[in-house]
Design a protein around this motif. Structure first.
Motif: not given
Ligand code: DOR
Ligand code: ZN
Length: 332
Positions: A15-17, A39-41, A100-102, A208-210, A240-242
């Motif tokens: 959900l981001r911030q 929680p990957n903020l 490993a990812t974002t 995306c990852k994976p 989501p990403h811009p």
């Molecule tokens: O594609 C991905 N995006 N894989 C993830 O594990 C994290 C996510 C992200 O936070 O953008």
């Protein structure tokens, strides 16, 4: 033709911030009765204080919808005291291998060096949610990580371990090897292969990852979802990403699906004459496996065409502009 789904749950959601949270949280909360919030903020949600602030922000952004956010902490070397204090406020702890990812830079470098934390989580019955990729060749990362899952599942037989967003036949088979393993699978991994990402012109909105894998992997995931494997749950990994972070060199990993998840899944299950299996996949399995009791909602879907919007705020969804054959008519 129509379908009713009771209290759908998204068991893996980003959900981001700030402004992004305000755009995307209502889009999930309008259809889903609850979701597991990642929680990957920046910085990661790795303290109780930050977790409680973020929970408040998520609830505010979700507005008046009946929506339970199931919060997660970002895995680190927690003390017993910290785990005991956090337990009432979380559904689990999310482990990212470092890099490993974002936003996973502060993840774990040596996974088996953290056994004392898994031991305490097992004792306290706190589920471990795992991004299961090694740093090997991109198509082999999940397959290689299966040894880590085996190791964890064997050494901690009472630890509930969720293999997040599985993408391979190998991971599907692992589910049947260990009772304490469960998995989420995304709608996009049921629909895409690597060909959709880079087989023609490169499509950043399905990167995306994976990464999406081979046709036989997709077939194994789909078979498990359509048969409603009892330990498989829908987790969208909607991330989501811009648009400028996607349509650029160094494209960010993440596919945005939140507002179209249910129509996509109903279309897919309908195509395979398996509509009656969808309730377990999008809610009942997760309720049983995590013991959650989401608010009671009913989502009414109808078989009528819908064209996927070109964007939601600054975010481009998967398959923008494409027409699909089901849509959400009402939520009550
Ligand atoms: O594609 C991905 N995006 N894989 C993830 O594990 C994290 C996510 C992200 O936070 O953008
Ligand atoms: Zn994710």
């Amino acid at each position: 033709m129509e379908l009713l789904l009771r209290s759908p749950l998204d068991m893996h959601l980003h959900l981001r911030q700030d402004e992004m949270l305000d755009v995307v949280a209502p889009l999930s909360a309008q259809h889903f009765a609850g979701a597991v919030i990642m929680p990957n903020l920046i910085p990661p949600i790795n303290s109780l204080e930050r977790l409680l602030c973020y929970t408040t922000e998520v609830k505010r952004a979700a507005g008046d919808h009946r929506f339970d956010p199931y919060m997660t902490l970002f895995f680190r070397d927690y003390t017993h005291e910290e785990l005991v204090a956090a337990k009432p406020f979380i559904i689990g702890i999310k482990l990212y291998p470092a890099g490993a990812t974002t936003n996973s830079e502060s993840g774990v470098s040596q996974i088996m060096a953290m056994e004392h934390v898994y031991e305490m989580m097992q004792e306290l019955d706190i589920p471990l949610l795992v991004h299961g990729e090694t740093h090997g060749f991109v198509m082999d990362r999940e397959h290689e990580f299966c040894d880590v899952y085996r190791n964890l599942a064997t050494r901690f037989p009472r630890l509930r371990i969720t293999m997040e967003h599985i993408t391979t036949e190998a991971a599907v088979s692992l589910l049947d090897e260990f009772e304490n393993l469960r998995a989420t699978v995304t709608p996009h991994h049921l629909l895409l292969t690597l060909d959709d990402v880079v087989g023609g012109l490169m499509n950043p909105h399905v990167f995306c990852k994976p990464v999406a894998k081979r046709p036989e992997d997709r077939a194994a995931l789909l078979a498990a979802a359509l048969l409603t494997h009892p330990r498989l749950m829908m987790g969208s990994d909607s991330a989501p990403h811009p648009v400028d972070r996607k349509e650029s060199s160094g494209c960010a990993a993440g596919i945005f699906t939140a507002p179209i998840i249910l129509p996509l899944l109903v279309e897919l299950f309908d195509k395979h004459n398996a509509l009656e299996k969808l309730q377990a996949f999008v809610s009942d399995n997760a309720r049983r496996l995590y013991g959650v009791e989401p608010p009671t909602t009913t989502v009414h879907l109808v078989k009528e065409q819908m064209t996927i919007p070109m964007s939601y705020g600054s975010v481009v969804p998967m398959w923008a502009g494409r027409t699909i054959s089901w849509r959400v008519a009402e939520v009550s």
